[in-house]
Design an enzyme around this catalytic site. Sequence first.
Site, PDB file in Angstrom:
ATOM      1  N   LYS A 107       0.821  -1.216   0.000  1.00  0.00           N
ATOM      2  CA  LYS A 107       0.000   0.000   0.000  1.00  0.00           C
ATOM      3  C   LYS A 107       0.855   1.267   0.000  1.00  0.00           C
ATOM      4  O   LYS A 107       0.349   2.339  -0.317  1.00  0.00           O
ATOM      5  CB  LYS A 107      -0.975  -0.022   1.171  1.00  0.00           C
ATOM      6  CG  LYS A 107      -2.048  -1.094   0.988  1.00  0.00           C
ATOM      7  CD  LYS A 107      -3.142  -1.025   2.037  1.00  0.00           C
ATOM      8  CE  LYS A 107      -4.269  -2.002   1.722  1.00  0.00           C
ATOM      9  NZ  LYS A 107      -3.881  -3.426   1.945  1.00  0.00           N
TER      10      LYS A 107
HETATM   11  C1  LIG Z   1      -4.548  -4.555   1.408  1.00  0.00           C
HETATM   12  C2  LIG Z   1      -3.780  -5.843   1.427  1.00  0.00           C
HETATM   13  C3  LIG Z   1      -4.118  -6.938   0.594  1.00  0.00           C
HETATM   14  C4  LIG Z   1      -5.329  -6.919  -0.316  1.00  0.00           C
HETATM   15  O1  LIG Z   1      -5.163  -6.048  -1.413  1.00  0.00           O
HETATM   16  P1  LIG Z   1      -6.453  -5.625  -2.284  1.00  0.00           P
HETATM   17  O2  LIG Z   1      -5.952  -4.603  -3.223  1.00  0.00           O
HETATM   18  O3  LIG Z   1      -7.440  -5.074  -1.292  1.00  0.00           O
HETATM   19  O4  LIG Z   1      -6.957  -6.853  -2.956  1.00  0.00           O
HETATM   20  C5  LIG Z   1      -3.319  -8.064   0.623  1.00  0.00           C
HETATM   21  N1  LIG Z   1      -2.255  -8.152   1.456  1.00  0.00           N
HETATM   22  C6  LIG Z   1      -1.913  -7.142   2.279  1.00  0.00           C
HETATM   23  C7  LIG Z   1      -0.745  -7.309   3.175  1.00  0.00           C
HETATM   24  C8  LIG Z   1      -2.654  -5.952   2.295  1.00  0.00           C
HETATM   25  O5  LIG Z   1      -2.311  -4.954   3.129  1.00  0.00           O
END
Ligand SMILES: *Cc1c(COP(=O)(O)O)cnc(C)c1O
Length: 430
Positions: A107
């Site tokens: 993210k």
């Molecule tokens: C947010 C997140 C996901 C999921 O990603 P999406 O884009 O919501 O499908 C998977 N793994 C981790 C560690 C995350 O923080």
Amino acid sequence: MRYYSTRNKDKKAVTFERAALTGLAPDGGLFVPEVMPEYPSAVKSSLPVMNRHDIAFETIKPFVHGEIPDAALGDILQDAFNFDAPLARVKDRYVLELFHGPTAAFKDFGARFMARTFSYFRRGEDKPLHILVATSGDTGGAVADGFFGVAGISVTVLYPKGRVSPLQERQIAGLGGNISAFAVEGTFDDCQRLVKAAFADEGLNKRMLLSSANSINIARLVPQTAYYAVGAARALRETGTAVTFCVPSGNFGNLTAGMYAREMGAPIWRFIAATNINKTVPDYLESGVYAPRTSTPTISNAMDVGAPSNFERMNAHWSLKRLLETLTGVFISDETTRETIKRVHDRYGYILDPHTAVGWAAVDALQSDGAAIEGVPVGVLATAHPAKFAEIVEPLIGAVPVPPALQTVMERNVIATTIPADISAFIDSL
Ligand SMILES: *Cc1c(COP(=O)(O)O)cnc(C)c1O
């Protein structure tokens, strides 16, 4: 590039700036690009020999074309992507490590790009922009870190008091400066309710220029296309062929970004959508019926999503038939996730976080099925560093080394305002 809402029947398009600063479209839909860009053929053929900055630039450029000049985009990307996304080789497959940013999860790519583009769009304006974000843990940390110290923007993060990990709380509420944190006496849903109410409050909107940073924002999705192109170009250089990516998924923003990169012409063969027991999308791919549901808690909790918000984007772009041509869905139990973390560590000395382990196990499941991925290069997206989920990983394999980015976080003091889950209490304290 112009963007329209997935619910907007008359297709009235807006600029990238408008789509990014609005977040959710006024009709409740999600913004999607009007046309899917494609790499010019000269760029496409030289992807394997380009460096990661040039690939990121060429991938993101069409999405902001006409609004962010090349030089400014170059500066934004240099600053936002100041860490690599290496392609590690583990046994017979690749792991695209997306956890080398400041909060040790993928993210960071979206949050850092969004912060810098918002700052660019607000240049020369006197009135500060105020970002409100509700988090169950991970998003708040990435957004707080991404916007920390960014001129002209302040951020308020709401998180459920006592329901985030000590590390997450320090990532959210340990920075200070332009980042304020509210510990809400309630659940994540309460936090979201307060943020929604704030956006709808006329008085507050007169007083403050509000914007959101939640995961449906197109400005978080667009930068994620870049690491798919970088990873696929590296895999092509090593193997001479297109890679299949396995994406651990919850809200399906990450996977949607990958599909964009493939449509642009990045050398990606197929995708595997890996979920935990919250298997709404794998069920859809199998049955053709989309049935959102309430989520079930698992050990890969960033993927505990029963009604994935980006499904609306996927559905707007691709029919079920088109999806099935490029996408295989697999779901994995907590038991298999734990077994996978242990086995991969014992056999190959590589430590998977619980989300990445869901992806690894999904590839195992398809291979033992004799599915079409036999003999083709497969890359699993590593969405977080295992040290972020030490309480799950360490009982299975022993101590997990903490990356430098996380080492100092626990030394921060938590500075948060505790509020009841009450709309007027929240609005009055802004
Ligand atoms: C947010 C997140 C996901 C999921 O990603 P999406 O884009 O919501 O499908 C998977 N793994 C981790 C560690 C995350 O923080």
